[in-house]
Design a protein around this motif. Structure first.
Motif, PDB file in Angstrom:
ATOM      1  N   PRO A   8       0.814  -1.209   0.000  1.00  0.00           N
ATOM      2  CA  PRO A   8       0.000   0.000   0.000  1.00  0.00           C
ATOM      3  C   PRO A   8       0.853   1.268   0.000  1.00  0.00           C
ATOM      4  O   PRO A   8       1.916   1.305   0.610  1.00  0.00           O
ATOM      5  N   LEU A   9       0.376   2.270  -0.690  1.00  0.00           N
ATOM      6  CA  LEU A   9       0.978   3.594  -0.645  1.00  0.00           C
ATOM      7  C   LEU A   9       0.041   4.472   0.172  1.00  0.00           C
ATOM      8  O   LEU A   9      -1.167   4.312   0.105  1.00  0.00           O
ATOM      9  N   ASP A  10       0.605   5.380   0.943  1.00  0.00           N
ATOM     10  CA  ASP A  10      -0.223   6.254   1.757  1.00  0.00           C
ATOM     11  C   ASP A  10      -0.827   7.356   0.892  1.00  0.00           C
ATOM     12  O   ASP A  10      -0.152   7.958   0.074  1.00  0.00           O
ATOM     13  N   ALA A  11      -2.088   7.602   1.088  1.00  0.00           N
ATOM     14  CA  ALA A  11      -2.780   8.698   0.407  1.00  0.00           C
ATOM     15  C   ALA A  11      -3.678   9.365   1.439  1.00  0.00           C
ATOM     16  O   ALA A  11      -4.444   8.699   2.116  1.00  0.00           O
ATOM     17  N   SER A  12      -3.546  10.666   1.531  1.00  0.00           N
ATOM     18  CA  SER A  12      -4.407  11.387   2.463  1.00  0.00           C
ATOM     19  C   SER A  12      -5.767  11.613   1.811  1.00  0.00           C
ATOM     20  O   SER A  12      -5.941  11.454   0.608  1.00  0.00           O
ATOM     21  N   ARG A  13      -6.732  11.986   2.616  1.00  0.00           N
ATOM     22  CA  ARG A  13      -8.054  12.310   2.078  1.00  0.00           C
ATOM     23  C   ARG A  13      -7.952  13.502   1.117  1.00  0.00           C
ATOM     24  O   ARG A  13      -8.699  13.578   0.148  1.00  0.00           O
ATOM     25  N   ASN A  14      -7.024  14.410   1.393  1.00  0.00           N
ATOM     26  CA  ASN A  14      -6.813  15.551   0.508  1.00  0.00           C
ATOM     27  C   ASN A  14      -6.297  15.081  -0.860  1.00  0.00           C
ATOM     28  O   ASN A  14      -6.702  15.603  -1.891  1.00  0.00           O
ATOM     29  N   ILE A  19      -7.700  13.556  -6.703  1.00  0.00           N
ATOM     30  CA  ILE A  19      -7.982  12.539  -7.727  1.00  0.00           C
ATOM     31  C   ILE A  19      -9.408  12.705  -8.236  1.00  0.00           C
ATOM     32  O   ILE A  19      -9.657  12.677  -9.444  1.00  0.00           O
ATOM     33  N   GLU A  20     -10.351  12.894  -7.332  1.00  0.00           N
ATOM     34  CA  GLU A  20     -11.749  13.067  -7.738  1.00  0.00           C
ATOM     35  C   GLU A  20     -11.923  14.362  -8.533  1.00  0.00           C
ATOM     36  O   GLU A  20     -12.624  14.382  -9.545  1.00  0.00           O
ATOM     37  N   VAL A  21     -11.298  15.442  -8.085  1.00  0.00           N
ATOM     38  CA  VAL A  21     -11.384  16.714  -8.800  1.00  0.00           C
ATOM     39  C   VAL A  21     -10.857  16.554 -10.223  1.00  0.00           C
ATOM     40  O   VAL A  21     -11.500  16.981 -11.193  1.00  0.00           O
ATOM     41  N   MET A  22      -9.715  15.900 -10.378  1.00  0.00           N
ATOM     42  CA  MET A  22      -9.131  15.750 -11.709  1.00  0.00           C
ATOM     43  C   MET A  22      -9.932  14.771 -12.564  1.00  0.00           C
ATOM     44  O   MET A  22     -10.062  14.964 -13.775  1.00  0.00           O
ATOM     45  N   ARG A  23     -10.510  13.752 -11.963  1.00  0.00           N
ATOM     46  CA  ARG A  23     -11.374  12.836 -12.706  1.00  0.00           C
ATOM     47  C   ARG A  23     -12.556  13.603 -13.278  1.00  0.00           C
ATOM     48  O   ARG A  23     -12.902  13.471 -14.444  1.00  0.00           O
ATOM     49  N   ARG A  24     -13.159  14.429 -12.450  1.00  0.00           N
ATOM     50  CA  ARG A  24     -14.298  15.226 -12.903  1.00  0.00           C
ATOM     51  C   ARG A  24     -13.881  16.270 -13.932  1.00  0.00           C
ATOM     52  O   ARG A  24     -14.620  16.551 -14.881  1.00  0.00           O
ATOM     53  N   TYR A  25     -12.679  16.849 -13.772  1.00  0.00           N
ATOM     54  CA  TYR A  25     -12.180  17.828 -14.733  1.00  0.00           C
ATOM     55  C   TYR A  25     -12.056  17.201 -16.124  1.00  0.00           C
ATOM     56  O   TYR A  25     -12.539  17.756 -17.113  1.00  0.00           O
ATOM     57  N   ALA A  98     -15.052  17.215  -4.641  1.00  0.00           N
ATOM     58  CA  ALA A  98     -14.414  16.037  -4.051  1.00  0.00           C
ATOM     59  C   ALA A  98     -15.382  15.196  -3.231  1.00  0.00           C
ATOM     60  O   ALA A  98     -15.004  14.155  -2.710  1.00  0.00           O
ATOM     61  N   GLN A  99     -16.609  15.601  -3.119  1.00  0.00           N
ATOM     62  CA  GLN A  99     -17.563  14.935  -2.232  1.00  0.00           C
ATOM     63  C   GLN A  99     -17.882  13.504  -2.621  1.00  0.00           C
ATOM     64  O   GLN A  99     -18.072  12.658  -1.775  1.00  0.00           O
ATOM     65  N   HIS A 108     -10.379   5.622  -7.548  1.00  0.00           N
ATOM     66  CA  HIS A 108      -9.874   4.722  -8.576  1.00  0.00           C
ATOM     67  C   HIS A 108      -9.123   5.557  -9.604  1.00  0.00           C
ATOM     68  O   HIS A 108      -9.655   6.523 -10.116  1.00  0.00           O
ATOM     69  N   LEU A 109      -7.904   5.203  -9.902  1.00  0.00           N
ATOM     70  CA  LEU A 109      -7.104   5.942 -10.867  1.00  0.00           C
ATOM     71  C   LEU A 109      -6.153   4.987 -11.543  1.00  0.00           C
ATOM     72  O   LEU A 109      -5.335   4.346 -10.883  1.00  0.00           O
ATOM     73  N   LEU A 110      -6.274   4.856 -12.841  1.00  0.00           N
ATOM     74  CA  LEU A 110      -5.363   4.037 -13.637  1.00  0.00           C
ATOM     75  C   LEU A 110      -5.193   2.629 -13.077  1.00  0.00           C
ATOM     76  O   LEU A 110      -4.093   2.107 -12.980  1.00  0.00           O
ATOM     77  N   GLY A 111      -6.278   2.019 -12.694  1.00  0.00           N
ATOM     78  CA  GLY A 111      -6.222   0.650 -12.210  1.00  0.00           C
ATOM     79  C   GLY A 111      -5.729   0.517 -10.784  1.00  0.00           C
ATOM     80  O   GLY A 111      -5.555  -0.569 -10.276  1.00  0.00           O
ATOM     81  N   ILE A 112      -5.514   1.641 -10.102  1.00  0.00           N
ATOM     82  CA  ILE A 112      -5.062   1.618  -8.703  1.00  0.00           C
ATOM     83  C   ILE A 112      -6.259   1.913  -7.814  1.00  0.00           C
ATOM     84  O   ILE A 112      -7.017   2.828  -8.057  1.00  0.00           O
ATOM     85  N   HIS A 113      -6.438   1.119  -6.798  1.00  0.00           N
ATOM     86  CA  HIS A 113      -7.523   1.327  -5.839  1.00  0.00           C
ATOM     87  C   HIS A 113      -6.884   1.940  -4.603  1.00  0.00           C
ATOM     88  O   HIS A 113      -6.064   1.323  -3.940  1.00  0.00           O
ATOM     89  N   ALA A 114      -7.231   3.204  -4.310  1.00  0.00           N
ATOM     90  CA  ALA A 114      -6.618   3.909  -3.179  1.00  0.00           C
ATOM     91  C   ALA A 114      -7.614   4.003  -2.041  1.00  0.00           C
ATOM     92  O   ALA A 114      -8.784   4.265  -2.259  1.00  0.00           O
TER      93      ALA A 114
END
Length: 117
Positions: A8-14, A19-25, A98-99, A108-114
């Motif tokens: 696992p890689l650490d990812a903060s909620r921020n 990731i969600e903002v850029m997915r929506r963008y 981001a909600q 979900h980003l490029l096959g990675i589940h964070a």
């Protein structure tokens, strides 16, 4: 984040919010580009000048699509401002863009589940 088959890689909620903002963008960008292509094809077919075709008062047939294109562009600007805030070290967790992912705590980003820490 957890890469496939890795540790696992650490990812903060921020970070997940970004990731969600850029997915929506990019979704909005794809929609805006497709809509603009359709509008330009219609404009070329009609032979109208740019100013006349994109004038909502003189083009009722395409007015809704023109308004939608403008709404998508504004959405893209708003999303990019959230990304810029994140890049300057700001917190974007609470932004409306981001909600969706924040509710589930995953992204979900490029096959990675964070999963958020």
């Amino acid at each position: 984040m957890k890469p496939r088959g890795g540790t696992p890689l650490d990812a903060s909620r921020n970070d997940l919010a970004l990731i969600e903002v850029m997915r929506r963008y990019f979704k909005a960008k794809d929609e805006a580009n497709a809509l603009k292509s359709r509008l330009e094809a219609a404009r070329n077919e009609s032979g109208d000048e740019i100013g006349r075709f994109y004038d909502l008062r003189s083009n009722a047939l395409h007015a809704q699509d023109i308004l939608t294109w403008h709404r998508l562009r504004k959405e893209m600007e708003r999303l990019m401002s959230h990304a810029a805030l994140w890049a300057r070290g700001g917190n974007i967790e609470g932004c409306d863009a981001a909600q969706e992912e924040e509710a589930s705590g995953t992204a979900h980003l490029l096959g990675i589940h964070a999963v958020a820490e």
